[in-house]
Write a protein that holds these residues in place. Structure first.
Motif, mmCIF file in Angstrom:
data_model
loop_
_atom_site.group_PDB
_atom_site.id
_atom_site.type_symbol
_atom_site.label_atom_id
_atom_site.label_comp_id
_atom_site.label_asym_id
_atom_site.label_seq_id
_atom_site.Cartn_x
_atom_site.Cartn_y
_atom_site.Cartn_z
ATOM 1 N N GLN A 50 1.112 -4.307 21.866
ATOM 2 C CA GLN A 50 0.079 -4.687 22.209
ATOM 3 C C GLN A 50 -0.135 -6.189 22.837
ATOM 4 O OE1 GLN A 50 -2.835 -2.666 21.902
ATOM 5 N NE2 GLN A 50 -1.506 -1.446 21.049
ATOM 6 N N SER A 54 2.805 -8.549 18.764
ATOM 7 C CA SER A 54 1.740 -7.635 18.038
ATOM 8 C C SER A 54 2.101 -6.100 18.698
ATOM 9 C CB SER A 54 0.627 -8.068 18.319
ATOM 10 O OG SER A 54 -0.498 -7.252 17.564
ATOM 11 N N SER A 56 0.616 -1.913 17.749
ATOM 12 C CA SER A 56 -0.150 -1.100 16.607
ATOM 13 C C SER A 56 0.918 -0.109 16.309
ATOM 14 C CB SER A 56 -1.262 -0.534 17.800
ATOM 15 O OG SER A 56 -0.823 0.046 18.662
ATOM 16 N N THR A 58 1.308 4.104 14.127
ATOM 17 C CA THR A 58 0.963 5.255 13.212
ATOM 18 C C THR A 58 2.155 5.739 12.732
ATOM 19 O OG1 THR A 58 1.006 6.738 15.021
ATOM 20 C CG2 THR A 58 -1.182 5.766 14.970
ATOM 21 N N ASN A 68 -2.982 4.617 10.527
ATOM 22 C CA ASN A 68 -2.906 3.749 11.528
ATOM 23 C C ASN A 68 -2.802 2.212 11.012
ATOM 24 O OD1 ASN A 68 -5.833 4.354 10.973
ATOM 25 N ND2 ASN A 68 -5.773 2.322 12.256
ATOM 26 N N ARG A 70 -1.368 -2.131 12.185
ATOM 27 C CA ARG A 70 -0.933 -3.212 13.118
ATOM 28 C C ARG A 70 0.004 -4.063 12.411
ATOM 29 N NH1 ARG A 70 -5.492 -6.302 16.359
ATOM 30 N NH2 ARG A 70 -6.646 -4.428 15.950
ATOM 31 N N ASN A 99 -9.033 -4.384 10.981
ATOM 32 C CA ASN A 99 -9.223 -5.217 12.091
ATOM 33 C C ASN A 99 -9.443 -6.511 11.326
ATOM 34 O OD1 ASN A 99 -8.832 -3.707 14.424
ATOM 35 N ND2 ASN A 99 -10.904 -2.830 14.113
#
Length: 298
Positions: A50, A54, A56, A58, A68, A70, A99
């Motif tokens: 990302q 960073s 993401s 799964t 899922n 991060r 988040n």
């Protein structure tokens, strides 16, 4: 007339409790160990970058469910680093998502639990930070059977199984994540930290009790649960927690755990290096409370 109405309501209340009211039940270490067992297997982790540090990701959990999350590395640290770094696993509150460990607000709703500030502290201290969505949260929501449905069915109709299964399987999802981390050379296996707020604090205590790979715990305002949901009640796991460091952060007027219940939980945790930080106020802690937690990052 009033006496008759009160009498009828009392009878109806007794009938409701007899049929649908939650009843206490007992668990022991053997029952707990069996319930939190899972089948280990190869982990299919898919990552998508990302930003410079960073990703993401799964992966498929023990029961085939898709998880899922991060991962973020400190500045100037990358996934292919040959050095080892401590890890913070962040566990979000009920009704939230992963988040909340990265954002000060989401969908125009502020992160009242201020967990994004704990992430900032961790990254500044050289930690890798990882967070996933719990079962039926975030991208894993079940529109046909929401968290509100689960809680309403438990409190009104005595259906505790969906709630308990959600929490138990979330703990197992984290254990599968730990399996993957075991094979990643950049993680310092002696410095695995877990921090959680509210339901996340509850899950952090259950995880630390059932998985010996957790070394440090930061449990922030965990709810007090009695034996009506015994298999996910932190008090039934506290004595089995064996970590290097544990900080329990509570509020003196928390609507989900009284001051005496918080003290009872703290006293049940039988480790030497533990600390109880208490704030005035309710379940949503005062702005800037995280400033008193910086010492937890060693």
């Amino acid at each position: 007339m009033m006496t008759s109405i009160i009498g009828v309501l009392a009878v109806l209340g007794a009938i409701w409790y007899a049929i649908w009211g939650l009843k206490d039940y007992q668990v022991n270490p053997e029952i707990i160990a069996k319930r939190y067992q899972y089948q280990t297997s190869a982990i299919n982790m898919k990552m998508q970058q990302q930003s410079a540090n960073s990703y993401s990701f799964t992966y498929t959990s023990f029961d085939g469910a898709n998880v899922n999350g991060r991962i973020q590395y400190p500045v100037n640290v990358h996934a292919d680093s040959n050095d080892k770094y401590p890890v913070l696993i962040g566990i979000h509150a009920m009704g939230r998502s992963e988040n909340r460990w990265w954002m000060d607000s989401f969908k125009q709703r502020p992160t009242l639990e201020q967990t994004h500030k704990i992430t900032e502290q961790a990254l500044e201290s050289g930690y890798i930070v990882i967070a996933i969505d719990s079962r039926n949260h975030g991208k894993r929501k079940d529109a046909a059977y929401s968290i509100i449905d689960i809680m309403d069915d438990m409190h009104f109709w005595g259906e505790r199984d969906p709630y308990e299964q959600m929490v138990v399987d979330t703990v197992k999802d984290y254990r599968v994540l730990l399996d993957w981390m075991d094979n990643q050379s950049q993680f310092d296996k002696e410095q695995t930290h877990v921090a959680g707020y509210s339901m996340g604090a509850q899950v952090s205590l259950l995880l630390a009790s059932t998985d010996q790979r957790i070394e440090h715990v930061l449990s922030i305002v965990p709810p007090y649960l009695d034996d009506k949901t015994a298999i996910v009640a932190p008090k039934n796991f506290a004595r089995a927690i064996n970590v290097d460091t544990l900080w329990l952060v509570t509020a003196n007027d928390d609507e989900y755990a009284s001051k005496s219940e918080n003290q009872e939980l703290f006293e049940m945790i039988a480790i030497d290096d533990k600390k109880h930080i208490q704030f005035d106020g309710g379940h949503v802690l005062p702005t800037g409370y995280y400033n008193q937690l910086s010492g937890w990052f060693k």
